[in-house]
Design a protein around this motif. Structure first.
Motif, mmCIF file in Angstrom:
data_model
loop_
_atom_site.group_PDB
_atom_site.id
_atom_site.type_symbol
_atom_site.label_atom_id
_atom_site.label_comp_id
_atom_site.label_asym_id
_atom_site.label_seq_id
_atom_site.Cartn_x
_atom_site.Cartn_y
_atom_site.Cartn_z
ATOM 1 N N SER A 171 -22.321 5.491 20.783
ATOM 2 C CA SER A 171 -21.258 4.531 21.061
ATOM 3 C C SER A 171 -20.040 4.920 20.236
ATOM 4 N N THR A 172 -18.879 4.408 20.606
ATOM 5 C CA THR A 172 -17.629 4.746 19.918
ATOM 6 C C THR A 172 -17.712 4.346 18.444
ATOM 7 N N GLN A 173 -17.275 5.262 17.583
ATOM 8 C CA GLN A 173 -17.260 4.976 16.151
ATOM 9 C C GLN A 173 -15.817 4.970 15.642
ATOM 10 N N ASP A 174 -15.512 3.981 14.828
ATOM 11 C CA ASP A 174 -14.223 3.885 14.153
ATOM 12 C C ASP A 174 -14.426 4.168 12.674
ATOM 13 N N ILE A 175 -13.735 5.144 12.149
ATOM 14 C CA ILE A 175 -13.807 5.434 10.716
ATOM 15 C C ILE A 175 -12.389 5.591 10.182
ATOM 16 N N HIS A 187 0.850 -1.200 0.000
ATOM 17 C CA HIS A 187 0.000 0.000 0.000
ATOM 18 C C HIS A 187 0.882 1.245 0.000
ATOM 19 N N ALA A 188 0.756 2.032 -1.043
ATOM 20 C CA ALA A 188 1.554 3.256 -1.138
ATOM 21 C C ALA A 188 0.968 4.384 -0.300
ATOM 22 N N MET A 189 -0.259 4.199 0.208
ATOM 23 C CA MET A 189 -0.929 5.226 0.983
ATOM 24 C C MET A 189 -0.784 4.948 2.471
ATOM 25 N N ALA A 190 -1.098 5.973 3.264
ATOM 26 C CA ALA A 190 -1.201 5.804 4.712
ATOM 27 C C ALA A 190 -2.677 5.742 5.083
ATOM 28 N N TYR A 191 -2.999 4.937 6.046
ATOM 29 C CA TYR A 191 -4.383 4.820 6.505
ATOM 30 C C TYR A 191 -4.466 5.324 7.941
ATOM 31 N N VAL A 192 -5.480 6.136 8.203
ATOM 32 C CA VAL A 192 -5.669 6.694 9.535
ATOM 33 C C VAL A 192 -6.993 6.173 10.082
ATOM 34 N N LYS A 193 -6.933 5.576 11.236
ATOM 35 C CA LYS A 193 -8.136 5.113 11.916
ATOM 36 C C LYS A 193 -8.464 6.107 13.028
ATOM 37 N N PHE A 194 -9.647 6.729 12.923
ATOM 38 C CA PHE A 194 -10.127 7.603 13.987
ATOM 39 C C PHE A 194 -11.094 6.808 14.856
ATOM 40 N N ASN A 231 1.524 1.950 4.004
ATOM 41 C CA ASN A 231 1.310 0.511 4.182
ATOM 42 C C ASN A 231 1.036 0.155 5.649
ATOM 43 N N ALA A 232 0.405 1.115 6.357
ATOM 44 C CA ALA A 232 0.134 0.887 7.773
ATOM 45 C C ALA A 232 -1.116 1.652 8.170
ATOM 46 N N VAL A 233 -1.736 1.191 9.246
ATOM 47 C CA VAL A 233 -2.868 1.894 9.832
ATOM 48 C C VAL A 233 -2.369 2.699 11.021
ATOM 49 N N ASN A 234 -2.602 4.008 10.987
ATOM 50 C CA ASN A 234 -2.177 4.911 12.042
ATOM 51 C C ASN A 234 -3.422 5.319 12.842
ATOM 52 N N THR A 235 -3.451 5.060 14.116
ATOM 53 C CA THR A 235 -4.655 5.248 14.923
ATOM 54 C C THR A 235 -4.605 6.565 15.697
#
Length: 523
Positions: free
Chosen positions: A91-95, A23-30, A136-140
């Motif tokens: 309730s807590t939401q993850d997007i 994955h060339a992009m970065a993924y952010v989990k809120f 190539n990673a999920v950043n929380t």
């Protein structure tokens, strides 16, 4: 919403290729939760590097040999994820959000969270210390127990009750309704930003840009005590606007005040200063509408047979007026591919002559000429029906030019005037008389217009239409079905005296009169 690639080599055509996607992009989990705002629905979340402008989104090209991304010219320092079906924060939401890989270490970045319910939009910008967004990673990023007090900007107002229409504004109304006197009448305007946080900046300065539409030389509008100089915005993000009668024959009119950011040059918003004795409210028969007794911008009603009753002109959807004559405004060809162009040129009529693909609209959008380029919700009442009599009244929007508690009239008010108004030609003016309660009359002057095609005036080209040739009024609604709307216009009342014809849709670049009705939601 992401981009990934892989390479694999096989030694024969019968072998399966084994590969792992890179994955060339970065993924952010809120991960967002709230007790205080649990009755609101989560609408969108943005990550925004406001100060150092690190690229986070936009068009890119990937070099698969070097694993590098090459950014296009449209890169933005923010990325946004919007939810098609917002859900309650009970309730807590993850997007999840996709961004460019970026090193935000040591930088202060904003997490911008937008919520909504049936009556309000709440946007909360939260300043946090940035970290590296790895590819190539999920950043929380966790925001626990979100609160209104998490707002990191004193100059930003999180709560907006008007329809945002995808945009932004400053202050709670675009029009200040005030009386004036020879001693001066002071008014305080809150100029905090609201709406789309990625489009606003801290308001720092203010200045009078128009003293009076009836004669700019009369210094009738003062900001923080000055009629001519730029002055700092007050520490609580307010400005004091004073209306002063400097000429005995001019007890009112329409002025304008602008606010600026740090550069003291670029207008970031402007306010109408409507100087008039308090207008009367007329209940219009059995329609349910309550309408002010005069056009926006004038200080008199029409019983006096005076051209000063005409007020000012608005291009449809814009929050501020253009001058009725060339001495108090300018005409420039439109380049409004976004709203900002019209905001930065608040005194200019944005004409369409020799500009391609306008479809008679000052707002060009993607500039293809397609109806999808239009913004039908500028004044809060997009029309999805097949008739100009939009069955909806909509809601007051942040671009509506009427004072607090009022908004531009529904098309059904214009229809009431067409059906029951009586045309009367007076000595100096012409009007439609409308008996609104069985006894008393409201007056709608034939004030003419300025043509958005080239900035010219109707009637005898004075801007005052002393030939009494046309009644031209906007409603808050866009025109009806797309197929029937050749000019992709807005619903209007356009009555032409010479052939007694009525037209119900007009090109949005034309500058017509506006009448305000009571906003039942008091926004």
């Amino acid at each position: 919403y992401g981009f990934a690639f892989a390479k694999a080599t096989v030694s024969s055509p019968d072998m399966l290729a084994k590969f792992t996607l890179n994955h060339a992009m970065a993924y952010v989990k809120f991960s967002i939760s709230s007790q205080e705002l649990s009755t609101y629905k989560l609408k969108s979340v943005s990550l925004y590097d406001k100060e150092t402008k690190t690229p986070l989104s936009g068009v890119f090209t990937a070099d698969l040999d070097t694993d590098e991304l090459i950014y296009g010219t449209d890169v933005k320092p923010y990325a946004t994820v919007s939810l098609t079906t917002p859900e309650l924060l009970a309730s807590t939401q993850d997007i999840y959000l996709t961004t460019y890989p970026a090193d935000l270490s040591g930088k202060e970045v904003y997490i911008v969270i937008t919520l909504e319910n049936d009556q309000q939009t709440v946007t909360i910008p939260i300043l946090k210390e940035g970290k590296q967004l790895k590819a190539n990673a999920v950043n929380t990023i966790a925001v626990n127990n979100l609160k209104l007090s998490d707002n990191s900007c004193e100059w930003y107002e999180p709560v907006e009750t008007r329809l945002l229409a995808g945009g932004w504004a400053y202050g709670e109304s675009n029009c200040l309704l005030t009386n004036i006197s020879t001693e001066g009448v002071d008014n305080v305007i809150n100029v905090k930003a609201r709406g789309n946080f990625m489009e606003v900046e801290e308001p720092k300065y203010a200045k009078t840009i128009l003293n009076c539409d009836l004669g700019n030389a009369n210094k009738m509008v003062r900001v923080n005590g000055s009629a001519t100089d730029i002055t700092p915005v007050n520490g609580d993000y307010t400005i004091t606007v004073t209306g002063i009668q400097t000429y005995a024959g001019l007890p009112g009119g329409c002025g304008q005040v602008a606010i600026y950011g740090a550069d003291q040059t670029t207008v970031i918003w402007s306010f109408i200063i409507w100087m008039t004795p308090t207008p009367a409210e007329h209940p219009y028969g059995n329609t349910g509408y309550v309408v002010l007794d005069r056009n926006l911008g004038t200080y008199m009603t029409c019983e006096g047979d005076n051209w000063k009753q005409n007020g000012v002109y608005f291009q449809w959807g814009r929050p501020t007026p253009v001058g009725w004559s060339g001495t108090v405004g300018t005409n420039i060809p439109t380049e409004a591919t976004n709203v900002r162009f019209s905001i930065e040129n608040p005194r200019a009529l944005l004409y369409t002559n020799n500009v391609d693909n306008t479809k008679s609209d000052w707002y060009l959008g993607a500039w293809t000429g397609a109806r999808t380029d239009r913004k039908d919700d500028f004044w809060g009442n997009p029309n999805e029906s097949s008739t100009y009599l939009n069955p909806s009244d909509g809601h007051k929007s942040i671009y509506d030019p009427c004072p607090k508690g009022y908004r531009v009239v529904s098309p059904r008010v214009l229809d009431e005037i067409e059906q029951k108004g009586e045309f009367v030609k007076q000595s100096a003016t012409a009007v439609f008389k409308y008996c609104y309660d069985g006894t008393n009359y409201a007056y709608w002057p034939l004030a003419g217009c300025k043509w958005g095609s080239n900035g010219g005036n109707s009637g005898n080209n004075t801007g005052l239409d002393t030939a009494k040739g046309a009644a031209c009024y906007w409603s808050n609604s866009s025109a009806s079905s797309y197929g029937n709307d050749k000019d992709q216009g807005a619903t209007s009342l356009y009555y032409k005296v010479s052939d007694k014809t009525w037209t119900h849709s007009s090109g949005r670049s034309h500058a017509f009169s506006v009448r305000c009705m009571k906003d039942t939601e008091n926004r």
